[in-house]
Design a protein around this motif. Structure first.
Motif, PDB file in Angstrom:
ATOM      1  N   ALA A 263     -18.987 -32.741 -20.603  1.00 49.93           N
ATOM      2  CA  ALA A 263     -19.999 -33.598 -19.986  1.00 49.93           C
ATOM      3  C   ALA A 263     -20.639 -34.507 -21.026  1.00 49.93           C
ATOM      4  O   ALA A 263     -20.942 -35.679 -20.744  1.00 49.93           O
ATOM      5  N   THR A 264     -20.837 -33.994 -22.230  1.00 45.69           N
ATOM      6  CA  THR A 264     -21.415 -34.798 -23.302  1.00 45.69           C
ATOM      7  C   THR A 264     -20.436 -35.872 -23.765  1.00 45.69           C
ATOM      8  O   THR A 264     -20.818 -37.032 -23.963  1.00 45.69           O
ATOM      9  N   VAL A 265     -19.179 -35.496 -23.956  1.00 42.70           N
ATOM     10  CA  VAL A 265     -18.169 -36.460 -24.395  1.00 42.70           C
ATOM     11  C   VAL A 265     -18.029 -37.594 -23.375  1.00 42.70           C
ATOM     12  O   VAL A 265     -18.070 -38.780 -23.717  1.00 42.70           O
ATOM     13  N   VAL A 266     -17.856 -37.228 -22.114  1.00 42.59           N
ATOM     14  CA  VAL A 266     -17.655 -38.237 -21.068  1.00 42.59           C
ATOM     15  C   VAL A 266     -18.941 -39.004 -20.795  1.00 42.59           C
ATOM     16  O   VAL A 266     -18.948 -40.241 -20.716  1.00 42.59           O
ATOM     17  N   GLY A 267     -20.050 -38.281 -20.671  1.00 44.32           N
ATOM     18  CA  GLY A 267     -21.317 -38.937 -20.362  1.00 44.32           C
ATOM     19  C   GLY A 267     -21.767 -39.896 -21.442  1.00 44.32           C
ATOM     20  O   GLY A 267     -22.225 -41.012 -21.148  1.00 44.32           O
ATOM     21  N   SER A 268     -21.638 -39.514 -22.700  1.00 43.42           N
ATOM     22  CA  SER A 268     -22.039 -40.415 -23.788  1.00 43.42           C
ATOM     23  C   SER A 268     -21.109 -41.615 -23.870  1.00 43.42           C
ATOM     24  O   SER A 268     -21.528 -42.715 -24.257  1.00 43.42           O
ATOM     25  N   GLY A 269     -19.833 -41.414 -23.495  1.00 42.72           N
ATOM     26  CA  GLY A 269     -18.916 -42.543 -23.446  1.00 42.72           C
ATOM     27  C   GLY A 269     -19.309 -43.544 -22.369  1.00 42.72           C
ATOM     28  O   GLY A 269     -19.274 -44.757 -22.575  1.00 42.72           O
TER      29      GLY A 269
ATOM     30  N   THR B 109     -19.555 -40.514 -30.657  1.00 39.06           N
ATOM     31  CA  THR B 109     -19.378 -39.640 -31.827  1.00 39.06           C
ATOM     32  C   THR B 109     -20.620 -38.812 -32.117  1.00 39.06           C
ATOM     33  O   THR B 109     -20.555 -37.588 -32.291  1.00 39.06           O
ATOM     34  N   ILE B 110     -21.762 -39.480 -32.192  1.00 41.53           N
ATOM     35  CA  ILE B 110     -23.010 -38.790 -32.544  1.00 41.53           C
ATOM     36  C   ILE B 110     -23.340 -37.719 -31.510  1.00 41.53           C
ATOM     37  O   ILE B 110     -23.718 -36.594 -31.853  1.00 41.53           O
ATOM     38  N   ALA B 111     -23.204 -38.076 -30.226  1.00 47.66           N
ATOM     39  CA  ALA B 111     -23.517 -37.114 -29.173  1.00 47.66           C
ATOM     40  C   ALA B 111     -22.600 -35.900 -29.231  1.00 47.66           C
ATOM     41  O   ALA B 111     -23.049 -34.754 -29.080  1.00 47.66           O
ATOM     42  N   THR B 112     -21.320 -36.131 -29.472  1.00 53.04           N
ATOM     43  CA  THR B 112     -20.359 -35.019 -29.507  1.00 53.04           C
ATOM     44  C   THR B 112     -20.625 -34.095 -30.685  1.00 53.04           C
ATOM     45  O   THR B 112     -20.646 -32.864 -30.538  1.00 53.04           O
TER      46      THR B 112
ATOM     47  N   VAL C 288     -11.057 -20.361 -18.029  1.00 53.84           N
ATOM     48  CA  VAL C 288     -12.415 -20.849 -17.796  1.00 53.84           C
ATOM     49  C   VAL C 288     -12.726 -22.067 -18.657  1.00 53.84           C
ATOM     50  O   VAL C 288     -13.546 -22.917 -18.261  1.00 53.84           O
ATOM     51  N   GLN C 289     -12.093 -22.182 -19.816  1.00 51.12           N
ATOM     52  CA  GLN C 289     -12.284 -23.379 -20.637  1.00 51.12           C
ATOM     53  C   GLN C 289     -11.751 -24.621 -19.918  1.00 51.12           C
ATOM     54  O   GLN C 289     -12.425 -25.668 -19.882  1.00 51.12           O
ATOM     55  N   VAL C 290     -10.558 -24.514 -19.355  1.00 51.96           N
ATOM     56  CA  VAL C 290      -9.977 -25.653 -18.642  1.00 51.96           C
ATOM     57  C   VAL C 290     -10.819 -25.990 -17.410  1.00 51.96           C
ATOM     58  O   VAL C 290     -11.124 -27.164 -17.146  1.00 51.96           O
ATOM     59  N   ALA C 291     -11.212 -24.957 -16.664  1.00 50.70           N
ATOM     60  CA  ALA C 291     -12.061 -25.188 -15.488  1.00 50.70           C
ATOM     61  C   ALA C 291     -13.386 -25.826 -15.895  1.00 50.70           C
ATOM     62  O   ALA C 291     -13.879 -26.756 -15.237  1.00 50.70           O
ATOM     63  N   GLY C 292     -13.963 -25.344 -16.978  1.00 51.23           N
ATOM     64  CA  GLY C 292     -15.216 -25.914 -17.463  1.00 51.23           C
ATOM     65  C   GLY C 292     -15.057 -27.352 -17.909  1.00 51.23           C
ATOM     66  O   GLY C 292     -15.938 -28.188 -17.677  1.00 51.23           O
ATOM     67  N   GLY C 293     -13.926 -27.667 -18.541  1.00 49.55           N
ATOM     68  CA  GLY C 293     -13.681 -29.037 -18.973  1.00 49.55           C
ATOM     69  C   GLY C 293     -13.603 -30.001 -17.803  1.00 49.55           C
ATOM     70  O   GLY C 293     -14.180 -31.098 -17.835  1.00 49.55           O
ATOM     71  N   ILE C 294     -12.898 -29.611 -16.751  1.00 54.06           N
ATOM     72  CA  ILE C 294     -12.807 -30.452 -15.555  1.00 54.06           C
ATOM     73  C   ILE C 294     -14.182 -30.606 -14.909  1.00 54.06           C
ATOM     74  O   ILE C 294     -14.590 -31.710 -14.535  1.00 54.06           O
ATOM     75  N   ALA C 295     -14.907 -29.498 -14.802  1.00 56.14           N
ATOM     76  CA  ALA C 295     -16.246 -29.546 -14.214  1.00 56.14           C
ATOM     77  C   ALA C 295     -17.182 -30.436 -15.028  1.00 56.14           C
ATOM     78  O   ALA C 295     -18.063 -31.106 -14.478  1.00 56.14           O
ATOM     79  N   GLY C 296     -16.988 -30.454 -16.348  1.00 56.72           N
ATOM     80  CA  GLY C 296     -17.819 -31.295 -17.202  1.00 56.72           C
ATOM     81  C   GLY C 296     -17.652 -32.772 -16.900  1.00 56.72           C
ATOM     82  O   GLY C 296     -18.632 -33.533 -16.877  1.00 56.72           O
ATOM     83  N   SER C 297     -16.415 -33.191 -16.654  1.00 54.95           N
ATOM     84  CA  SER C 297     -16.183 -34.588 -16.277  1.00 54.95           C
ATOM     85  C   SER C 297     -16.836 -34.906 -14.943  1.00 54.95           C
ATOM     86  O   SER C 297     -17.474 -35.962 -14.769  1.00 54.95           O
ATOM     87  N   LEU C 298     -16.692 -33.999 -13.982  1.00 58.89           N
ATOM     88  CA  LEU C 298     -17.300 -34.224 -12.666  1.00 58.89           C
ATOM     89  C   LEU C 298     -18.817 -34.323 -12.769  1.00 58.89           C
ATOM     90  O   LEU C 298     -19.443 -35.159 -12.106  1.00 58.89           O
TER      91      LEU C 298
END
Length: 228
Positions: free
Chosen positions: A21-27, A45-48, A92-102
Protein backbone atom coordinates in the motif's frame (compact mmCIF):
# COMPACT_ATOMS: atom_id res chain seq x y z
CA UNK A 1 8.85 -13.89 23.18
CA UNK A 2 7.03 -16.59 21.21
CA UNK A 3 3.91 -16.05 19.12
CA UNK A 4 1.55 -18.70 17.83
CA UNK A 5 1.23 -19.42 14.08
CA UNK A 6 -2.01 -17.46 13.67
CA UNK A 7 -0.40 -14.28 15.03
CA UNK A 8 2.70 -14.79 12.90
CA UNK A 9 0.60 -15.17 9.77
CA UNK A 10 -1.47 -12.12 10.66
CA UNK A 11 1.72 -10.10 11.10
CA UNK A 12 3.07 -11.24 7.72
CA UNK A 13 -0.21 -10.50 5.95
CA UNK A 14 -0.68 -7.06 7.51
CA UNK A 15 2.96 -6.12 7.10
CA UNK A 16 3.02 -7.04 3.41
CA UNK A 17 -0.28 -5.23 2.88
CA UNK A 18 1.12 -2.08 4.47
CA UNK A 19 4.34 -2.34 2.47
CA UNK A 20 2.59 -2.63 -0.90
CA UNK A 21 0.00 0.00 0.00
CA UNK A 22 2.89 2.35 0.74
CA UNK A 23 4.75 1.52 -2.48
CA UNK A 24 1.65 1.92 -4.66
CA UNK A 25 0.10 4.79 -2.72
CA UNK A 26 3.27 6.89 -2.64
CA UNK A 27 3.70 6.25 -6.35
CA UNK A 28 0.19 7.52 -7.02
CA UNK A 29 0.75 10.57 -4.82
CA UNK A 30 4.14 11.34 -6.34
CA UNK A 31 2.82 11.12 -9.90
CA UNK A 32 -0.18 13.30 -9.01
CA UNK A 33 1.95 16.03 -7.45
CA UNK A 34 4.72 16.20 -10.05
CA UNK A 35 5.17 15.69 -13.76
CA UNK A 36 8.86 15.00 -13.12
CA UNK A 37 9.45 11.24 -12.99
CA UNK A 38 12.56 11.70 -10.87
CA UNK A 39 10.60 13.61 -8.23
CA UNK A 40 7.86 10.96 -8.25
CA UNK A 41 10.46 8.21 -7.85
CA UNK A 42 12.12 10.08 -5.00
CA UNK A 43 8.79 10.31 -3.17
CA UNK A 44 8.22 6.61 -3.80
CA UNK A 45 11.70 5.81 -2.52
CA UNK A 46 11.53 7.77 0.72
CA UNK A 47 8.12 6.37 1.64
CA UNK A 48 9.17 2.78 0.96
CA UNK A 49 12.42 2.97 2.92
CA UNK A 50 10.69 4.65 5.85
CA UNK A 51 7.82 2.15 6.08
CA UNK A 52 10.24 -0.76 6.00
CA UNK A 53 11.98 0.55 9.12
CA UNK A 54 8.63 0.90 10.89
CA UNK A 55 7.21 -2.47 9.80
CA UNK A 56 10.33 -4.49 10.58
CA UNK A 57 10.67 -2.87 14.00
CA UNK A 58 7.00 -3.48 14.78
CA UNK A 59 6.48 -6.98 13.40
CA UNK A 60 10.00 -8.42 13.63
CA UNK A 61 9.47 -9.81 17.15
CA UNK A 62 6.19 -11.42 16.07
CA UNK A 63 6.89 -13.13 12.74
CA UNK A 64 10.43 -12.18 11.79
CA UNK A 65 9.01 -9.46 9.49
CA UNK A 66 9.77 -11.22 6.21
CA UNK A 67 6.98 -9.70 4.06
CA UNK A 68 8.81 -11.38 1.18
CA UNK A 69 8.69 -14.97 -0.16
CA UNK A 70 12.37 -14.76 -1.12
CA UNK A 71 13.32 -13.96 2.48
CA UNK A 72 11.05 -16.72 3.74
CA UNK A 73 12.69 -19.19 1.35
CA UNK A 74 16.12 -18.27 2.69
CA UNK A 75 15.09 -18.88 6.30
CA UNK A 76 13.43 -22.17 5.37
CA UNK A 77 16.62 -23.31 3.62
CA UNK A 78 18.59 -22.27 6.70
CA UNK A 79 16.25 -24.52 8.72
CA UNK A 80 15.16 -21.59 10.83
CA UNK A 81 11.55 -21.85 9.66
CA UNK A 82 9.57 -25.08 9.13
CA UNK A 83 8.61 -25.66 5.49
CA UNK A 84 4.90 -25.89 6.28
CA UNK A 85 5.01 -22.54 8.02
CA UNK A 86 7.10 -21.09 5.20
CA UNK A 87 4.43 -22.12 2.71
CA UNK A 88 1.76 -20.44 4.80
CA UNK A 89 3.92 -17.29 5.05
CA UNK A 90 4.16 -17.11 1.24
CA UNK A 91 0.40 -17.48 0.80
CA UNK A 92 -0.44 -14.65 3.18
CA UNK A 93 2.37 -12.46 1.84
CA UNK A 94 1.01 -12.71 -1.70
CA UNK A 95 -2.56 -12.13 -0.49
CA UNK A 96 -1.38 -9.16 1.56
CA UNK A 97 0.48 -7.71 -1.41
CA UNK A 98 -2.62 -7.83 -3.61
CA UNK A 99 -4.75 -6.37 -0.83
CA UNK A 100 -2.21 -3.57 -0.41
CA UNK A 101 -2.68 -2.46 -4.01
CA UNK A 102 -6.46 -2.54 -3.62
CA UNK A 103 -6.22 -0.46 -0.45
CA UNK A 104 -4.05 2.14 -2.18
CA UNK A 105 -6.54 2.37 -5.03
CA UNK A 106 -9.42 2.81 -2.60
CA UNK A 107 -7.63 5.61 -0.73
CA UNK A 108 -7.13 7.54 -3.98
CA UNK A 109 -10.62 6.84 -5.34
CA UNK A 110 -9.31 4.73 -8.21
CA UNK A 111 -10.86 1.55 -9.63
CA UNK A 112 -10.03 -1.24 -7.21
CA UNK A 113 -9.24 -3.94 -9.76
CA UNK A 114 -6.62 -2.99 -12.32
CA UNK A 115 -4.12 -4.74 -14.57
CA UNK A 116 -0.79 -2.98 -15.00
CA UNK A 117 0.41 -2.07 -18.49
CA UNK A 118 3.89 -0.94 -17.41
CA UNK A 119 6.58 -2.82 -19.34
CA UNK A 120 9.41 -4.08 -17.13
CA UNK A 121 11.36 -6.66 -19.07
CA UNK A 122 14.80 -7.39 -20.51
CA UNK A 123 18.14 -8.74 -19.34
CA UNK A 124 19.05 -5.49 -17.58
CA UNK A 125 15.86 -5.58 -15.52
CA UNK A 126 16.32 -9.24 -14.65
CA UNK A 127 19.97 -8.74 -13.67
CA UNK A 128 18.90 -5.75 -11.57
CA UNK A 129 16.43 -7.93 -9.66
CA UNK A 130 19.13 -10.53 -9.01
CA UNK A 131 21.42 -7.80 -7.68
CA UNK A 132 18.64 -6.12 -5.68
CA UNK A 133 17.58 -9.34 -3.95
CA UNK A 134 21.17 -10.46 -3.39
CA UNK A 135 21.85 -7.19 -1.58
CA UNK A 136 18.65 -7.38 0.44
CA UNK A 137 19.50 -10.86 1.73
CA UNK A 138 23.05 -9.71 2.42
CA UNK A 139 21.75 -6.83 4.54
CA UNK A 140 19.49 -9.17 6.50
CA UNK A 141 22.00 -11.97 7.09
CA UNK A 142 24.88 -9.62 7.82
CA UNK A 143 22.73 -7.57 10.15
CA UNK A 144 21.51 -10.62 12.03
CA UNK A 145 25.08 -11.87 12.36
CA UNK A 146 26.64 -8.64 13.64
CA UNK A 147 23.99 -6.04 14.56
CA UNK A 148 20.57 -7.64 14.93
CA UNK A 149 19.07 -4.49 16.42
CA UNK A 150 19.99 -2.57 13.24
CA UNK A 151 18.29 -4.87 10.71
CA UNK A 152 15.25 -2.62 10.24
CA UNK A 153 17.47 0.33 9.38
CA UNK A 154 19.79 -1.74 7.21
CA UNK A 155 16.90 -3.04 5.12
CA UNK A 156 15.19 0.35 4.87
CA UNK A 157 18.39 2.11 3.85
CA UNK A 158 19.39 -0.62 1.42
CA UNK A 159 16.06 -0.53 -0.42
CA UNK A 160 16.20 3.28 -0.46
CA UNK A 161 19.58 3.11 -2.20
CA UNK A 162 18.64 0.20 -4.48
CA UNK A 163 15.66 2.11 -5.88
CA UNK A 164 18.26 4.32 -7.55
CA UNK A 165 21.16 2.07 -8.48
CA UNK A 166 19.16 -0.79 -10.03
CA UNK A 167 17.44 -0.57 -13.42
CA UNK A 168 14.31 -2.25 -12.02
CA UNK A 169 13.95 0.13 -9.03
CA UNK A 170 14.55 -2.84 -6.74
CA UNK A 171 11.38 -4.86 -6.30
CA UNK A 172 13.44 -7.64 -4.65
CA UNK A 173 10.23 -9.30 -3.50
CA UNK A 174 7.89 -11.72 -5.34
CA UNK A 175 4.87 -10.70 -3.23
CA UNK A 176 5.48 -7.03 -4.05
CA UNK A 177 5.87 -7.85 -7.75
CA UNK A 178 2.55 -9.71 -7.77
CA UNK A 179 0.83 -6.96 -5.80
CA UNK A 180 2.12 -4.28 -8.16
CA UNK A 181 0.86 -6.25 -11.18
CA UNK A 182 -2.72 -5.44 -10.20
CA UNK A 183 -2.07 -1.68 -10.12
CA UNK A 184 -1.93 0.27 -13.38
CA UNK A 185 -0.22 3.19 -11.67
CA UNK A 186 3.30 4.60 -11.27
CA UNK A 187 4.53 1.51 -9.42
CA UNK A 188 2.93 -1.11 -11.68
CA UNK A 189 4.41 -4.03 -13.60
CA UNK A 190 2.72 -6.00 -16.39
CA UNK A 191 1.55 -9.42 -15.20
CA UNK A 192 3.43 -10.98 -18.13
CA UNK A 193 6.68 -9.57 -16.72
CA UNK A 194 6.16 -10.88 -13.18
CA UNK A 195 7.36 -14.51 -13.63
CA UNK A 196 10.80 -13.43 -14.85
CA UNK A 197 11.08 -10.97 -11.97
CA UNK A 198 10.16 -13.69 -9.47
CA UNK A 199 12.71 -16.11 -10.92
CA UNK A 200 15.40 -13.43 -10.81
CA UNK A 201 14.54 -12.59 -7.20
CA UNK A 202 14.73 -16.24 -6.17
CA UNK A 203 18.06 -16.58 -7.97
CA UNK A 204 19.44 -13.51 -6.18
CA UNK A 205 18.27 -14.84 -2.81
CA UNK A 206 19.82 -18.26 -3.47
CA UNK A 207 23.15 -16.73 -4.50
CA UNK A 208 23.20 -14.54 -1.39
CA UNK A 209 22.37 -17.49 0.85
CA UNK A 210 25.20 -19.56 -0.62
CA UNK A 211 27.78 -16.78 -0.51
CA UNK A 212 26.99 -15.30 2.87
CA UNK A 213 26.46 -18.73 4.38
CA UNK A 214 30.14 -19.25 3.60
CA UNK A 215 31.38 -15.73 4.29
CA UNK A 216 29.78 -15.33 7.71
CA UNK A 217 30.76 -18.75 9.08
CA UNK A 218 34.13 -18.69 10.90
CA UNK A 219 36.46 -21.60 10.38
CA UNK A 220 36.33 -24.28 13.05
CA UNK A 221 39.85 -23.38 14.17
CA UNK A 222 38.85 -19.76 14.61
CA UNK A 223 35.88 -20.81 16.74
CA UNK A 224 38.10 -22.96 18.94
CA UNK A 225 40.61 -20.13 19.36
CA UNK A 226 37.83 -17.73 20.29
CA UNK A 227 36.49 -20.18 22.86
CA UNK A 228 39.91 -20.33 24.52
Amino acid sequence: MSFDPARRLAAEALGTLALVATVVGSGIMGAALSDDTAVSLLANTIATGAILVVLITLFGPVSGAHFNPAVTLVFALRRELPWAQAGAYVVVQVAGGIAGSLLAHAMFDLPLWQVSTTLRSGTGQWLAEIVATFGLIAAILGGLRFRAEAVAWLVGLYITAAYWFTASTSFANPAVAIGRAVSDTFAGIRPADVPAFVLAEIAGAALALAFFGWLLSPQSGTRAAAAE
